[in-house]
Scaffold this active site. Structure first.
Site, PDB file in Angstrom:
ATOM      1  N   GLU A  29     -68.133 -34.564 -40.833  1.00 37.78           N
ATOM      2  CA  GLU A  29     -68.990 -35.381 -41.701  1.00 37.78           C
ATOM      3  C   GLU A  29     -69.229 -36.724 -41.027  1.00 37.78           C
ATOM      4  O   GLU A  29     -68.284 -37.431 -40.697  1.00 37.78           O
ATOM      5  CB  GLU A  29     -68.309 -35.539 -43.071  1.00 37.78           C
ATOM      6  CG  GLU A  29     -68.150 -34.199 -43.793  1.00 37.78           C
ATOM      7  CD  GLU A  29     -67.097 -34.234 -44.900  1.00 37.78           C
ATOM      8  OE1 GLU A  29     -66.679 -35.337 -45.310  1.00 37.78           O
ATOM      9  OE2 GLU A  29     -66.681 -33.140 -45.355  1.00 37.78           O
ATOM     10  N   SER A  59     -68.335 -30.594 -47.116  1.00 42.09           N
ATOM     11  CA  SER A  59     -67.908 -29.226 -47.433  1.00 42.09           C
ATOM     12  C   SER A  59     -66.738 -28.862 -46.532  1.00 42.09           C
ATOM     13  O   SER A  59     -66.884 -28.059 -45.612  1.00 42.09           O
ATOM     14  CB  SER A  59     -69.064 -28.239 -47.188  1.00 42.09           C
ATOM     15  OG  SER A  59     -70.228 -28.583 -47.880  1.00 42.09           O
ATOM     16  N   GLU A  60     -65.572 -29.434 -46.802  1.00 45.68           N
ATOM     17  CA  GLU A  60     -64.448 -29.218 -45.894  1.00 45.68           C
ATOM     18  C   GLU A  60     -64.065 -27.743 -45.787  1.00 45.68           C
ATOM     19  O   GLU A  60     -63.654 -27.288 -44.728  1.00 45.68           O
ATOM     20  CB  GLU A  60     -63.216 -30.017 -46.349  1.00 45.68           C
ATOM     21  CG  GLU A  60     -63.278 -31.519 -46.082  1.00 45.68           C
ATOM     22  CD  GLU A  60     -64.102 -32.257 -47.094  1.00 45.68           C
ATOM     23  OE1 GLU A  60     -64.491 -31.634 -48.105  1.00 45.68           O
ATOM     24  OE2 GLU A  60     -64.356 -33.461 -46.899  1.00 45.68           O
ATOM     25  N   PHE A  83     -60.683 -37.959 -43.563  1.00 46.57           N
ATOM     26  CA  PHE A  83     -59.398 -38.540 -43.945  1.00 46.57           C
ATOM     27  C   PHE A  83     -58.460 -37.376 -44.221  1.00 46.57           C
ATOM     28  O   PHE A  83     -58.851 -36.393 -44.855  1.00 46.57           O
ATOM     29  CB  PHE A  83     -59.528 -39.397 -45.212  1.00 46.57           C
ATOM     30  CG  PHE A  83     -60.173 -40.737 -45.004  1.00 46.57           C
ATOM     31  CD1 PHE A  83     -61.552 -40.861 -44.951  1.00 46.57           C
ATOM     32  CD2 PHE A  83     -59.400 -41.881 -44.851  1.00 46.57           C
ATOM     33  CE1 PHE A  83     -62.164 -42.094 -44.749  1.00 46.57           C
ATOM     34  CE2 PHE A  83     -59.989 -43.123 -44.659  1.00 46.57           C
ATOM     35  CZ  PHE A  83     -61.370 -43.239 -44.602  1.00 46.57           C
ATOM     36  N   ASP A  85     -56.361 -37.032 -46.293  1.00 48.55           N
ATOM     37  CA  ASP A  85     -56.277 -36.822 -47.734  1.00 48.55           C
ATOM     38  C   ASP A  85     -57.266 -35.762 -48.217  1.00 48.55           C
ATOM     39  O   ASP A  85     -57.122 -35.224 -49.305  1.00 48.55           O
ATOM     40  CB  ASP A  85     -56.558 -38.141 -48.467  1.00 48.55           C
ATOM     41  CG  ASP A  85     -55.858 -39.328 -47.826  1.00 48.55           C
ATOM     42  OD1 ASP A  85     -56.262 -39.692 -46.696  1.00 48.55           O
ATOM     43  OD2 ASP A  85     -54.923 -39.862 -48.421  1.00 48.55           O
ATOM     44  N   ILE A  87     -57.833 -32.953 -46.723  1.00 47.19           N
ATOM     45  CA  ILE A  87     -57.540 -31.671 -46.093  1.00 47.19           C
ATOM     46  C   ILE A  87     -57.249 -30.584 -47.116  1.00 47.19           C
ATOM     47  O   ILE A  87     -57.235 -29.399 -46.799  1.00 47.19           O
ATOM     48  CB  ILE A  87     -56.404 -31.803 -45.048  1.00 47.19           C
ATOM     49  CG1 ILE A  87     -56.600 -30.781 -43.931  1.00 47.19           C
ATOM     50  CG2 ILE A  87     -55.022 -31.688 -45.703  1.00 47.19           C
ATOM     51  CD1 ILE A  87     -55.895 -31.155 -42.652  1.00 47.19           C
ATOM     52  N   HIS A 129     -56.700 -42.214 -49.594  1.00 52.57           N
ATOM     53  CA  HIS A 129     -57.172 -42.504 -48.242  1.00 52.57           C
ATOM     54  C   HIS A 129     -56.060 -43.013 -47.339  1.00 52.57           C
ATOM     55  O   HIS A 129     -56.332 -43.674 -46.347  1.00 52.57           O
ATOM     56  CB  HIS A 129     -58.295 -43.561 -48.272  1.00 52.57           C
ATOM     57  CG  HIS A 129     -59.582 -43.082 -48.877  1.00 52.57           C
ATOM     58  ND1 HIS A 129     -59.765 -42.951 -50.224  1.00 52.57           N
ATOM     59  CD2 HIS A 129     -60.740 -42.678 -48.287  1.00 52.57           C
ATOM     60  CE1 HIS A 129     -60.983 -42.498 -50.466  1.00 52.57           C
ATOM     61  NE2 HIS A 129     -61.596 -42.321 -49.311  1.00 52.57           N
TER      62      HIS A 129
END
Lengths: 325, 325
Positions: A29, A59-60, A83, A85, A87, A129
């Site tokens: 991103e 869209s991880e 980040f 966070d 994941i 974060h």
């Protein structure tokens, strides 16, 4: 030799590996047009073009899972989770797919994937974060987890991670992006799984990684003035970790202090401590001590974040107690 | 007068469907007799979908499959003997017994794996399509999943990404109306899956899917369109699930009318009738195919029974791929 920022060293490693291997592609991103929110991938879109350097939607799950599929079918993706966070959304592709594909399909496929992600606090960015979640991933058979503390290490370890045929989570500490370091003339790969003794000592082994290595070195300098000689080991790779290197040091110093930024409970330090206790109990003159964040989420307000992060002062105090001064 | 090539194609489809049907019926019995460990999710009633889709693929095209994946695997061309061995957890299975029914893959056939995670294969197929696009190989990825998967985040994220990047992927939703123990209508108001795909910018088609040749005729243009770089598509195949979600599921939650209606649609019997009536396929030809398939299935069972169990060391093999020199 050149002096580079940690973020620049990572960018250089990406560029060098993309030049070397046409199969390496970059997704994430805001990594292409914007060059990454920390500027790490600046210039890569211009050099390598939109076919190889791509911005994805937020869209991880898709971006990570698609990278796994691409890695199974001939490419070597290096993706970014902005980040650490974030994941959470990427976990199924990482632990259920990438980590297991080689094993459950009996070696028919490999997943040469690198997931870069920015962890760590110090910016008052708060609960979503600031986290260090490497222990979650180190616990997964089939993944490798790397956490460099210097620009040179970041370069060498990223090169090795990209060349590794396994899924590697490459944890960058956001507090290190602005730190400078020397990069050798012809920098090359650094082996995964090998720690570095960044300060030699006799009285106590201090094992750490990422930003805490620098806190540890600051503490070691203060301790030296008090007559305590600390050997600081930078793990560099968290899984597989350099067990032999740590044991060798503990056999010499007879004391082990593990310092991590992540929450202390159930963290990387717990694995190291348990292993050393199992395999080198006779060499220990004092109980193993771990320092890490308290069992609470990170918070925004300055005094609250300060209470959360291990400081050089706390490291000095812990070491002094261990050597009995 | 029907072209000879077409007759051959249809006879192959008949053979494939019969093979799937026979394999599933045989495996149901083996499972009940305790010869197959783990969970089993049979595709009885749904044979036409995999048959029709895979007939439209080139050998180098990829598929991803699901927990209900035996039909996909057989239609893609796996060897029934090694497949049977894998189901029985034997060393000669495709995955040395590590994957079993739900985690089966065959790299030589570009079968990227069945999956124990609902919607787990959707990102993988999307990524394989990216790889094909990147390498300009003109390969297509076909992604199988059921009506249950379309409410997972992966479905939305990946369809969005595939359309954005115009990836050569065809998503095939096998809508049998039942997501595990739940009717589709109890899981969403947006029951038309093809319409969802159109909203994201894919070509979306919805068909009654009991005739593999009809499915083939609908799927082939979508696959070739994707191959030509003109974008991804979704084909929603309305089909029937005869058995429970898994073997051992008595389907007490399923209204009798629903189950009876499903079981009254026998795609194999319908296709055999079609061949007989429309294509002037000789009864002797069909009987010959029947004999050959029966022999093949029995040979597969014998092979699997004779295959040894894997040694315990296999449990630790291929967790990681060794780094190339």
């Amino acid at each position: 030799m050149s002096e580079l920022y940690y973020g620049q060293a990572i960018g250089r490693a990406l560029a060098d590996e993309m030049r070397r291997d046409e199969r390496v592609v970059l997704w994430g991103e805001d990594v292409a047009q914007a060059g990454g929110i920390f500027g790490v991938s600046r210039g890569l879109l211009q050099t390598f073009g939109p076919r190889r350097v791509k911005d994805t939607p937020i869209s991880e799950l898709a971006l990570t899972g698609a990278a796994v599929g691409a890695a199974m079918t001939g490419l070597r993706p290096v993706i970014e989770i902005m980040f650490m966070d974030f994941i959470g959304f990427a976990l199924d592709p990482l632990f259920n797919q990438a980590a297991k594909i080689s094993h459950m399909f009996a070696g028919q496929f490999s997943v040469p994937l690198v997931v870069r992600t920015a962890a760590g606090g110090g910016f008052n960015a708060g609960p979503h974060h600031s986290q260090c979640l490497e222990a979650w991933l180190a616990h997964v058979p089939g993944l490798k987890v790397v956490a460099p503390s210097t620009p040179a290490d970041a370069y060498g370890l990223l090169v090795s991670s990209i060349r590794d045929d396994n899924p590697v989570v490459f944890v960058e500490h956001k507090g290190l992006y602005a730190r400078k370091g020397i990069l050798p003339e012809e920098p090359g790969p650094l082996p995964l799984g090998k720690a570095a003794i960044v300060r030699e000592g006799e009285d106590l082994t201090l094992v750490s990684y990422a930003l805490m290595v620098h806190q540890a070195l600051e503490a070691a300098a203060s301790l030296a003035k008090m007559g305590v000689s600390v050997e600081v080991i930078d793990l560099r790779t968290l899984n597989p970790w350099d067990k032999a290197g740590v044991l060798e040091s503990v056999r010499k110093t007879n004391r082990l202090l593990i310092v991590q930024e992540a929450v202390k409970a159930f963290g990387v330090g717990a694995e190291i401590a348990a292993t050393v206790a199992e395999e080198a109990l006779d060499f220990l003159d004092a109980p193993i001590v771990r320092l890490g964040a308290p069992f609470a989420p990170p918070a925004v307000s300055k005094p609250l974040e300060k209470a959360f992060l291990v400081s050089p002062g706390q490291i000095v105090e812990a070491a002094r107690r261990m050597v009995g001064t | 007068m029907v072209e000879r090539k077409d007759v051959e194609l249809k006879l192959n489809m008949y053979r494939t469907m019969l093979k799937i049907r026979s394999f599933e019926e045989r495996v149901a019995k083996l499972f009940a007799d305790g010869e197959i460990p783990g969970f089993l999710h049979l595709a009885l009633g749904q044979e036409a979908v995999a048959t029709g889709l895979c007939a439209a693929l080139a050998p180098e095209d990829y598929i991803t499959s699901t927990h209900r994946g035996h039909a996909h695997a057989i239609a893609k061309g796996v060897r029934t003997d090694r497949f049977m061995a894998e189901l029985m957890g034997k060393a000669d299975g495709y995955c040395q017994g590590k994957g079993g029914s739900i985690h089966l893959a065959d790299r030589s056939l570009n079968h990227l794996g069945s999956n124990g995670i609902v919607a787990g294969g959707i990102p993988l197929a999307t990524g394989a399509a990216f790889s094909a696009q990147y390498r300009e190989s003109r390969q297509v990825a076909v992604c199988f999943f059921g009506d249950g998967a379309v409410n997972e985040g992966a479905f939305h994220e990946c369809l969005n990404l595939a359309a954005l990047w115009q990836l050569p992927v065809v998503y095939c939703c096998e809508n049998n109306g039942w997501a595990e123990y739940s009717a589709q209508s109890s899981q969403t108001r947006a029951v038309n899956v093809a319409e969802r795909a159109r909203i994201y910018g894919l070509e979306g088609v919805r068909i009654e899917a009991h005739d593999p040749y009809v499915i083939y005729q609908e799927a082939k243009p979508l696959i070739e369109r994707a191959r030509d770089g003109r974008g991804p598509a979704l084909i929603e195949c309305l089909t029937c699930r005869w058995r429970g979600h898994h073997e051992g599921d008595a389907q007490k939650y399923r209204p009798k009318e629903d189950l009876d209606a499903a079981c009254n649609v026998d795609c194999l019997a319908l296709f055999e009738e079609r061949l007989r009536v429309e294509e002037t396929a000789e009864q002797t030809t069909l009987d010959q195919i029947r004999r050959e398939v029966a022999e093949e299935i029995e040979a597969a069972v014998a092979f699997a029974r004779q295959s040894p169990l894997p040694g315990p060391e296999i449990a630790l093999k291929d967790v990681y791929k060794e780094v190339e020199a």
